[in-house]
Structures are given as C-alpha cells and as structure tokens.
Scaffold this active site. Structure first.
Site, PDB file in Angstrom:
ATOM      1  N   HIS A 186       0.814  -1.217   0.000  1.00  0.00           N
ATOM      2  CA  HIS A 186       0.000   0.000   0.000  1.00  0.00           C
ATOM      3  C   HIS A 186       0.845   1.263   0.000  1.00  0.00           C
ATOM      4  CE1 HIS A 186      -4.160   1.723   0.977  1.00  0.00           C
ATOM      5  NE2 HIS A 186      -4.282   0.940  -0.074  1.00  0.00           N
ATOM      6  N   HIS A 221      -2.926   2.142  12.548  1.00  0.00           N
ATOM      7  CA  HIS A 221      -2.387   1.503  11.326  1.00  0.00           C
ATOM      8  C   HIS A 221      -2.795   0.029  11.346  1.00  0.00           C
ATOM      9  CE1 HIS A 221       0.104   0.640   7.944  1.00  0.00           C
ATOM     10  NE2 HIS A 221       1.314   0.794   8.459  1.00  0.00           N
ATOM     11  N   ILE A 255     -13.757   5.183  15.633  1.00  0.00           N
ATOM     12  CA  ILE A 255     -14.266   3.828  15.402  1.00  0.00           C
ATOM     13  C   ILE A 255     -13.257   3.123  14.501  1.00  0.00           C
ATOM     14  CG2 ILE A 255     -16.117   2.455  14.345  1.00  0.00           C
ATOM     15  CD1 ILE A 255     -17.144   5.762  15.571  1.00  0.00           C
ATOM     16  N   GLY A 257     -11.117   0.779  12.098  1.00  0.00           N
ATOM     17  CA  GLY A 257     -11.553   0.079  10.895  1.00  0.00           C
ATOM     18  C   GLY A 257     -12.265   0.995   9.928  1.00  0.00           C
ATOM     19  N   PHE A 258     -12.365   2.272  10.313  1.00  0.00           N
ATOM     20  CA  PHE A 258     -13.005   3.245   9.423  1.00  0.00           C
ATOM     21  C   PHE A 258     -12.063   4.416   9.145  1.00  0.00           C
ATOM     22  CE2 PHE A 258     -17.387   1.989   8.718  1.00  0.00           C
ATOM     23  CZ  PHE A 258     -17.563   1.011   9.684  1.00  0.00           C
ATOM     24  N   HIS A 260      -9.476   6.692   6.306  1.00  0.00           N
ATOM     25  CA  HIS A 260      -8.173   6.410   5.704  1.00  0.00           C
ATOM     26  C   HIS A 260      -7.509   7.736   5.358  1.00  0.00           C
ATOM     27  CE1 HIS A 260      -5.111   4.710   3.052  1.00  0.00           C
ATOM     28  NE2 HIS A 260      -5.338   3.570   3.680  1.00  0.00           N
ATOM     29  N   ARG A 269     -10.283  -2.129  -1.342  1.00  0.00           N
ATOM     30  CA  ARG A 269     -10.056  -3.491  -0.819  1.00  0.00           C
ATOM     31  C   ARG A 269     -11.241  -3.968   0.031  1.00  0.00           C
ATOM     32  NH1 ARG A 269      -4.594  -1.801   2.145  1.00  0.00           N
ATOM     33  NH2 ARG A 269      -6.095  -0.194   2.796  1.00  0.00           N
ATOM     34  N   ASP A 312      -9.353  -2.974   7.172  1.00  0.00           N
ATOM     35  CA  ASP A 312      -9.333  -3.634   8.482  1.00  0.00           C
ATOM     36  C   ASP A 312     -10.722  -4.002   9.001  1.00  0.00           C
ATOM     37  OD1 ASP A 312      -6.671  -1.454   9.089  1.00  0.00           O
ATOM     38  OD2 ASP A 312      -6.509  -3.639   9.003  1.00  0.00           O
ATOM     39  N   ARG A 337       2.316  -8.179   4.443  1.00  0.00           N
ATOM     40  CA  ARG A 337       2.995  -6.939   4.055  1.00  0.00           C
ATOM     41  C   ARG A 337       4.506  -7.105   3.938  1.00  0.00           C
ATOM     42  NH1 ARG A 337       0.949  -1.715   4.089  1.00  0.00           N
ATOM     43  NH2 ARG A 337      -0.889  -2.798   3.364  1.00  0.00           N
ATOM     44  N   ARG A 356      16.155  12.563   5.311  1.00  0.00           N
ATOM     45  CA  ARG A 356      16.355  13.434   6.474  1.00  0.00           C
ATOM     46  C   ARG A 356      15.615  14.739   6.195  1.00  0.00           C
ATOM     47  NH1 ARG A 356      16.680  17.659   9.618  1.00  0.00           N
ATOM     48  NH2 ARG A 356      18.322  17.658  11.196  1.00  0.00           N
TER      49      ARG A 356
HETATM   50  C1  SDX Z   1      -4.360   1.069   7.619  1.00  0.00           C
HETATM   51  O1  SDX Z   1      -1.850   4.351   5.088  1.00  0.00           O
HETATM   52  C2  SDX Z   1      -2.212   3.164   4.692  1.00  0.00           C
HETATM   53  O2  SDX Z   1      -2.222   2.843   3.530  1.00  0.00           O
HETATM   54  C3  SDX Z   1      -2.586   2.217   5.803  1.00  0.00           C
HETATM   55  C4  SDX Z   1      -3.286   0.929   5.385  1.00  0.00           C
HETATM   56  C5  SDX Z   1      -2.335  -0.007   4.679  1.00  0.00           C
HETATM   57  O3  SDX Z   1      -2.823  -0.858   3.913  1.00  0.00           O
HETATM   58  O4  SDX Z   1      -1.133   0.052   4.986  1.00  0.00           O
HETATM   59  O5  SDX Z   1      -4.377   1.214   4.552  1.00  0.00           O
HETATM   60  C6  SDX Z   1      -3.766   0.165   6.611  1.00  0.00           C
HETATM   61  O6  SDX Z   1      -3.665   1.492   8.488  1.00  0.00           O
HETATM   62  C7  SDX Z   1      -5.788   1.524   7.460  1.00  0.00           C
HETATM   63  C8  SDX Z   1      -6.231   2.546   8.560  1.00  0.00           C
HETATM   64  C9  SDX Z   1      -6.492   1.754   9.853  1.00  0.00           C
HETATM   65  N1  SDX Z   1      -6.718   2.678  10.948  1.00  0.00           N
HETATM   66  C10 SDX Z   1      -7.948   2.790  11.519  1.00  0.00           C
HETATM   67  O7  SDX Z   1      -8.947   2.194  11.133  1.00  0.00           O
HETATM   68  C11 SDX Z   1      -7.974   3.717  12.719  1.00  0.00           C
HETATM   69  C12 SDX Z   1      -9.207   4.631  12.661  1.00  0.00           C
HETATM   70  N2  SDX Z   1      -9.031   5.580  11.558  1.00  0.00           N
HETATM   71  C13 SDX Z   1      -8.631   6.925  11.927  1.00  0.00           C
HETATM   72  O8  SDX Z   1      -7.675   6.953  12.946  1.00  0.00           O
HETATM   73  C14 SDX Z   1      -8.305   7.771  10.696  1.00  0.00           C
HETATM   74  O9  SDX Z   1      -9.276   7.541   9.759  1.00  0.00           O
HETATM   75  C15 SDX Z   1      -6.945   7.643  10.062  1.00  0.00           C
HETATM   76  C16 SDX Z   1      -5.854   7.915  11.023  1.00  0.00           C
HETATM   77  C17 SDX Z   1      -6.781   6.291   9.452  1.00  0.00           C
HETATM   78  C18 SDX Z   1      -6.866   8.671   8.947  1.00  0.00           C
HETATM   79  O10 SDX Z   1      -7.223   9.854   9.484  1.00  0.00           O
HETATM   80  P1  SDX Z   1      -6.675  11.254   8.909  1.00  0.00           P
HETATM   81  O11 SDX Z   1      -6.429  11.194   7.456  1.00  0.00           O
HETATM   82  O12 SDX Z   1      -5.550  11.705   9.762  1.00  0.00           O
HETATM   83  O13 SDX Z   1      -7.932  12.150   9.077  1.00  0.00           O
HETATM   84  P2  SDX Z   1      -8.351  12.770  10.427  1.00  0.00           P
HETATM   85  O14 SDX Z   1      -7.898  11.914  11.568  1.00  0.00           O
HETATM   86  O15 SDX Z   1      -7.913  14.196  10.391  1.00  0.00           O
HETATM   87  O16 SDX Z   1      -9.947  12.634  10.331  1.00  0.00           O
HETATM   88  C19 SDX Z   1     -10.734  13.633   9.703  1.00  0.00           C
HETATM   89  C20 SDX Z   1     -12.015  13.686  10.501  1.00  0.00           C
HETATM   90  C21 SDX Z   1     -11.740  13.919  11.991  1.00  0.00           C
HETATM   91  O17 SDX Z   1     -12.880  14.576  12.526  1.00  0.00           O
HETATM   92  P3  SDX Z   1     -12.716  16.153  12.916  1.00  0.00           P
HETATM   93  O18 SDX Z   1     -11.575  16.227  13.917  1.00  0.00           O
HETATM   94  O19 SDX Z   1     -12.410  16.865  11.606  1.00  0.00           O
HETATM   95  O20 SDX Z   1     -14.077  16.529  13.507  1.00  0.00           O
HETATM   96  O21 SDX Z   1     -12.698  12.410  10.442  1.00  0.00           O
HETATM   97  C22 SDX Z   1     -12.784  11.846  11.741  1.00  0.00           C
HETATM   98  C23 SDX Z   1     -11.716  12.549  12.581  1.00  0.00           C
HETATM   99  O22 SDX Z   1     -12.077  12.507  13.952  1.00  0.00           O
HETATM  100  N3  SDX Z   1     -12.474  10.433  11.652  1.00  0.00           N
HETATM  101  C24 SDX Z   1     -13.054   9.495  12.385  1.00  0.00           C
HETATM  102  C25 SDX Z   1     -12.463   8.302  11.993  1.00  0.00           C
HETATM  103  N4  SDX Z   1     -11.544   8.555  11.040  1.00  0.00           N
HETATM  104  C26 SDX Z   1     -11.558   9.884  10.842  1.00  0.00           C
HETATM  105  N5  SDX Z   1     -14.011   9.577  13.342  1.00  0.00           N
HETATM  106  C27 SDX Z   1     -14.377   8.397  13.905  1.00  0.00           C
HETATM  107  N6  SDX Z   1     -13.846   7.202  13.576  1.00  0.00           N
HETATM  108  C28 SDX Z   1     -12.901   7.114  12.635  1.00  0.00           C
HETATM  109  N7  SDX Z   1     -12.367   5.927  12.319  1.00  0.00           N
END
Ligand code: SDX
Length: 380
Positions: A186, A221, A255, A257-258, A260, A269, A312, A337, A356
């Site tokens: 990825h 992650h 939450i 699993g939600f 990206h 995927r 996920d 991976r 760096r």
């Molecule tokens: C993987 O990078 C890759 O390619 C990774 C991966 C791979 O194959 O290697 O795809 C595998 O790691 C997938 C991601 C798995 N992680 C999770 O499921 C953890 C939950 N997801 C979040 O932590 C979040 O979605 C991230 C960290 C994955 C991405 O977030 P960003 O891009 O940093 O965006 P953000 O955190 O700034 O979110 C924007 C808004 C926020 O709300 P506000 O502060 O603007 O009000 O969306 C909200 C966030 O709070 N939000 C969520 C959410 N994800 C984003 N709110 C609730 N639940 C969530 N999961």
C-alpha cells in the site's frame, strides 16, 4: 525556517518516488505493479502476488512452482529459534513475537552481502507464520508443532498449523489467501515509509523489517483490525450496535476500521474482503449476526459521518470466521505486508538517498547563556 508549513502527519506530502503501487492516485484505484487489485484478488493467489511485488512481474508456471518449493523449504524453523520461542511467555502479544522473530533471524541468518533481499523476504514470509504458531502452541499447551506441511500455500500452512488440522474448508483457505493479497502492499503507508527511512541510512534489511513491524502495531495503522474485532465481539444485535455507535459519537472516540489518510471514499479493498466475509457467514461455521451488525455499523458511518470502512473493518469478521484469534490479526498483516516491505526496500536501495527532512522550528529565539550560579526560577 522552511517556507512550506508541514501538514500534520505529513498529510499530502510527496515523500519520494515509487513504481510499486498506486493508492487512489488520480482515481485509478489500487494497483500493484500496474495490476488492478480486483484482478489480483479474484484471479491470483498470494504466492503469485508475492513474486509480483518482489520481482516486478507476475510469475509463469515454472517460476511459481519454483517459488512454492522454496517457500516449503524456507518455513523450516531453526532449532535455536525454537529454543528461544519456547522461553517466551504465552501472554506475549503476537506482534512482539513477530518483531522478535525478525530480529532473531537477523542474528541467526545475517545479511552478509548485497542482493539477498529476495531470499530474506521469502525466508521471512515463509517462516513468520510457522514461528508464531510454534510459540503459540508451545506456550499454551506444550505442543511442539511440525511446521512442514509440504507444498501447502502460506494461507493453508498457517490455518493447518493454527487449527492443528490436516483439512481446512476451501472457502476459509480462499478467504485467508485473498486477505493476504489485499494486505500485501500500500505505497508509503507508515510502516513501509519507516522501513525505507531505516535502510536509507544503509542499515541492514532486518532492521528495516523490525522497524516496519513496530510501526504497523499501532491501532491507527495495522492494529485497527484487532481493535475493530474487540468492539464488534460483544455486539450481538442491531440495538447493541446502535448503543455502541451512539456512545462513540457522544464521546467523539474513533471507530477503528473506518477512515483512511488517502481514501476519502471507499477503500477498494473493503468490498472484496466483505464479499468473502459474507460468503463465510452463510456457511455452517459462519456468524451471520456479526455480518449483520458490521453492515449496520458501515451503513450508519457512511450515511451519518461520510466515513467509509477501510480494509481492516471486514478483515476482522473474515478472520474471526476463519477461526483465528483476535490478537493474531495484525501478525497476519505482517506476513502479507512482508512482500510489500521487501519490494520497497529493494527499490529504496536501488537508488538510495539518506532520508532526512527538516522540521518547522517553533522553539525560542536565540538566548544569552546563563552560568548555573546565576540561574534561578525568575530568569530561566
Ligand atoms: C491502515 O496508510 C495506509 O495505507 C494504511 C493501510 C495499509 O494498507 O497500509 O491502509 C492500513 O492502516 C488503514 C487505517 C487503519 N486505521 C484505523 O482504522 C484507525 C481509525 N481511523 C482513523 O484513525 C483515521 O481515519 C486515520 C488515522 C486512518 C486517517 O485519518 P486522517 O487522514 O488523519 O484524518 P483525520 O484523523 O484528520 O480525520 C478527519 C475527521 C476527523 O474529525 P474532525 O476532527 O475533523 O471533527 O474524520 C474523523 C476525525 O475525527 N475520523 C473518524 C475516523 N476517522 C476519521 N471519526 C471516527 N472514527 C474514525 N475511524
């Protein structure tokens, strides 16, 4: 002072070039070395994708047969490694076992010359599962498993060694194999980028992989599949799912699993692994309630938050229905991976430059030095 303000988490920063995969680039979705993830998931097996990511092209039948033979040989666990695995407590987290195995193999079978990346990658891809399961069965029940299951695929070998069975439901094997394809690569995901930084200092291959495993462990992650199963497990009705979601909305908790960093709509995927998880839910050992609850949560998150499941989320129910224990979910991600990490480390070394970056300095302006006898709270 750098002109361009660094985005939080390097969001949107182009941190280098790579020819291995596209992740949402210009709407062309997810491709490994140009091949669409749907073609790879539905028409290939994980061994073909392993070859593709490490060698740069899909194997012909002879190359695939040779790879299968190599994998069956390379899953042999060294005696010294078995001895050490037998000392590790059953309470250890599987990700710590995987990180330790990578380090130990680096000591027992060190990288001694350039060009060993393919060989070491195949060794780790073949050995990770058997080593993890050797520790798991020994530490839990004193059983010393025989890791050799002939020319079985990585998927079938893992499932046979975990379940201690000689026959595994073909749909379970297929689902597991597809999950390995989906998790394989990825682009500059955190763990891959971290591994590239490590070898950009001319550090060894195993250090790069150990870095990657430690990075993948986090619930933002790779750890998200375990975290998703932890909250899904107790939800046995739509009403309980609603209570869970409402409380998470209320407390503004993530939450898992939600969402990206790159895909702001659907993770390409997710529908593939969801398809297999749904198929499993219709079998004798399936869990239709788990899938009904999962689909309800997905529906509400999309409608109410415009946040989509990533790989996920449905991997959690898929692995659960494969009978795999939740703490092993992210360790399976490591096995998969390892193919992408291997490809990226080969690529990094082929045109290396020390990584760096600079920071956007936000500290104090220059200060006059104060000898210790002059220092007190007032003037510090
Ligand atoms: C993987 O990078 C890759 O390619 C990774 C991966 C791979 O194959 O290697 O795809 C595998 O790691 C997938 C991601 C798995 N992680 C999770 O499921 C953890 C939950 N997801 C979040 O932590 C979040 O979605 C991230 C960290 C994955 C991405 O977030 P960003 O891009 O940093 O965006 P953000 O955190 O700034 O979110 C924007 C808004 C926020 O709300 P506000 O502060 O603007 O009000 O969306 C909200 C966030 O709070 N939000 C969520 C959410 N994800 C984003 N709110 C609730 N639940 C969530 N999961």
């Amino acid at each position: 002072m750098s002109e361009k303000k660094a985005a939080g988490g390097l969001q949107g920063v182009v941190a280098g070039q790579s020819a291995i995969s596209t992740v949402g680039v210009g709407g062309i979705g997810l491709n490994y070395r140009g091949y669409d993830i749907n073609d790879l998931a539905y028409k290939c097996n994980f061994e073909e994708v392993t070859y593709l990511l490490l060698k740069g092209h899909l194997p012909n039948q002879q190359q695939l047969d040779e790879l299968r033979t190599l994998i069956s040989q390379k899953r042999q666990i060294p005696c010294k490694l078995k001895q050490i695995l037998e000392t590790l407590p059953k309470e250890s987290h599987p990700m710590d076992i995987m990180r330790t195995v990578a380090s130990l193999v680096g000591i027992l079978e060190p990288e001694t010359k350039p060009g060993q990346e393919y060989e070491i990658s195949i060794r780790l891809i073949s050995l990770f599962g058997p080593a993890l399961l050797y520790w798991y069965h020994y530490s839990n029940s004193g059983i010393k498993i025989n890791e050799n299951t002939g020319k079985d695929s990585i998927a079938e070998n893992f499932l046979k060694l975990y379940h201690l069975k000689s026959e595994i439901d073909p749909l379970v094997v297929k689902t597991f194999d597809v999950s390995l394809i989906l998790y394989a690569e990825h682009d500059f995901a955190a763990s891959t980028f971290a591994a590239r930084v490590t070898v950009s200092t001319l550090s060894d291959f195993y250090s790069g992989i150990t870095t990657a495993i430690g990075t993948l462990r986090g619930p933002l992650h790779g750890g998200a599949n375990e975290a998703a199963m932890q909250y899904l497990e107790p939800l046995r009705s739509i009403q309980q799912a609603d209570q869970f979601l409402n409380s998470r909305y209320q407390s503004k908790q993530l939450i898992m699993g939600f969402g990206h960093r790159v895909y702001k709509k659907e993770d390409p995927r997710s529908p593939i692994i969801k398809d297999f998880s749904l198929q499993l839910s219709k079998t004798a050992n399936g869990d239709p309630t788990l899938l009904a609850v999962s689909q309800h949560i997905e529906k509400r998150m999309i409608e109410e938050k415009k946040i989509y499941p990533n790989l996920d989320f449905y991997s959690a129910s898929a692995y659960k229905q494969c009978g795999v224990p939740t703490p092993m979910f992210t360790a399976i991600f490591v096995i998969s991976r390892m193919t992408g990490w291997g490809g990226h480390l080969i690529e990094q070394r082929s045109n290396n430059k020390l990584m760096r970056p600079v920071s956007d300095y936000t500290g104090p302006a220059k200060k006059q030095f104060v000898p210790i006898e002059m220092r007190n709270k007032a003037n510090l």
